[in-house]
Design an enzyme around this catalytic site. Structure first.
Site: not given
Length: 274
Positions: A72, A108, A131-135
């Site tokens: 991404k 998204d 959470g801390s990722g791309g999403m």
């Protein structure tokens, strides 16, 4: 029902690129092509050579390409431009090819904004985002875009959590100890099909104290968090809803056609059977 033309020289190809290709997008898009009589076909791919794959999208006139992890952000230098949804978070999940010009979008991000709007979530509502990722970045950007100012990123990874919180002006905490908020958002794999399938992303006490619960996990449709929130009478936003909304946005970008709500629901049900 409109008649879908047979595959031929005029058939337009749309595709996806992912480290681990899934079946949802392929079944969703092809079902809609069939029902709407559109001369398109959709195929999922993986690659170990992203520049060559994107060169193929351009050179072969592939109309659209969905982009999943881990591509991404890697794909951005290979494109000709970014639409606002992708530029806002430096992340692309959709490429549209207009006569060789490749533009990156992030459906998204737009789907998350729409889901929060549809659920009537007030921008004044404080949140806990786990959470801390791309999403998580897409969700945090959407929250900031909507005007949310009070919220905390909950992430064990201090570097990633602090970076995400700092980027959008939110707080960071390593765990949920002593935390509560009216809006709970899970953007971790907890509750996803696999080893964490039975794990509740937020304790029951936090769910009981919340007003809205948002689980970005798309499969299963009814995650433990969604089930617990519904049983507690809370407003829920499921990852399955977001997945469908973002796929519909991709479909409209590729074809110029926006399916009805009924047809969208049919396509989603068909895709989940795979």
């Amino acid at each position: 029902m409109p008649h879908k033309p047979p595959l031929g020289p005029q058939t337009r190809l749309c595709m996806s690129l992912a480290a681990r290709p899934g079946i949802f997008g392929t079944r969703f898009h092809n079902y809609l092509y069939e029902r709407l009589g559109l001369d398109f076909v959709y195929k999922a791919f993986t690659t170990t050579d992203l520049p060559a794959a994107i060169g193929g999208v351009r050179a072969l006139g592939i109309r659209g390409c969905a982009i999943s992890m881990p591509f991404k952000e890697q794909v951005i230098p290979l494109l000709d431009g970014l639409e606002d949804s992708a530029a806002a978070i430096d992340s692309v999940n959709t490429i549209v090819n207009d006569d060789g010009r490749l533009t990156g979008y992030n459906t998204d991000y737009t789907a998350i904004v729409q889901s929060l709007d549809d659920a009537g979530v007030s921008p004044a509502m404080p949140f806990l985002l786990r959470g801390s990722g791309g999403m998580a970045k897409a969700v945090a950007a959407a929250l900031r875009h909507r005007g949310h100012q009070q919220g905390s990123i909950i992430a064990r990874n201090a570097a990633a959590g602090q970076a995400l919180a700092g980027l959008y002006g939110f707080d960071w905490h390593p765990d949920l100890t002593g935390r509560t908020a009216p809006l709970l958002i899970n953007v971790t794999p907890l509750g996803m099909a696999g080893p964490d399938a039975d794990v509740l992303a937020f304790p029951s006490a936090l769910i009981a104290a919340a007003e809205v619960v948002f689980d970005v996990v798309a499969l299963p449709v009814e995650t433990p968090l969604v089930v617990a929130a519904r049983q507690a009478g809370k407003r829920c936003i499921s990852g399955a809803e977001v997945a469908v909304l973002q796929a519909v946005e991709q479909f409209a970008l590729y074809t110029g056609v926006r399916p009805s709500a009924e047809l969208m629901a049919e396509a989603a049900a068909h895709a989940r059977q795979g």
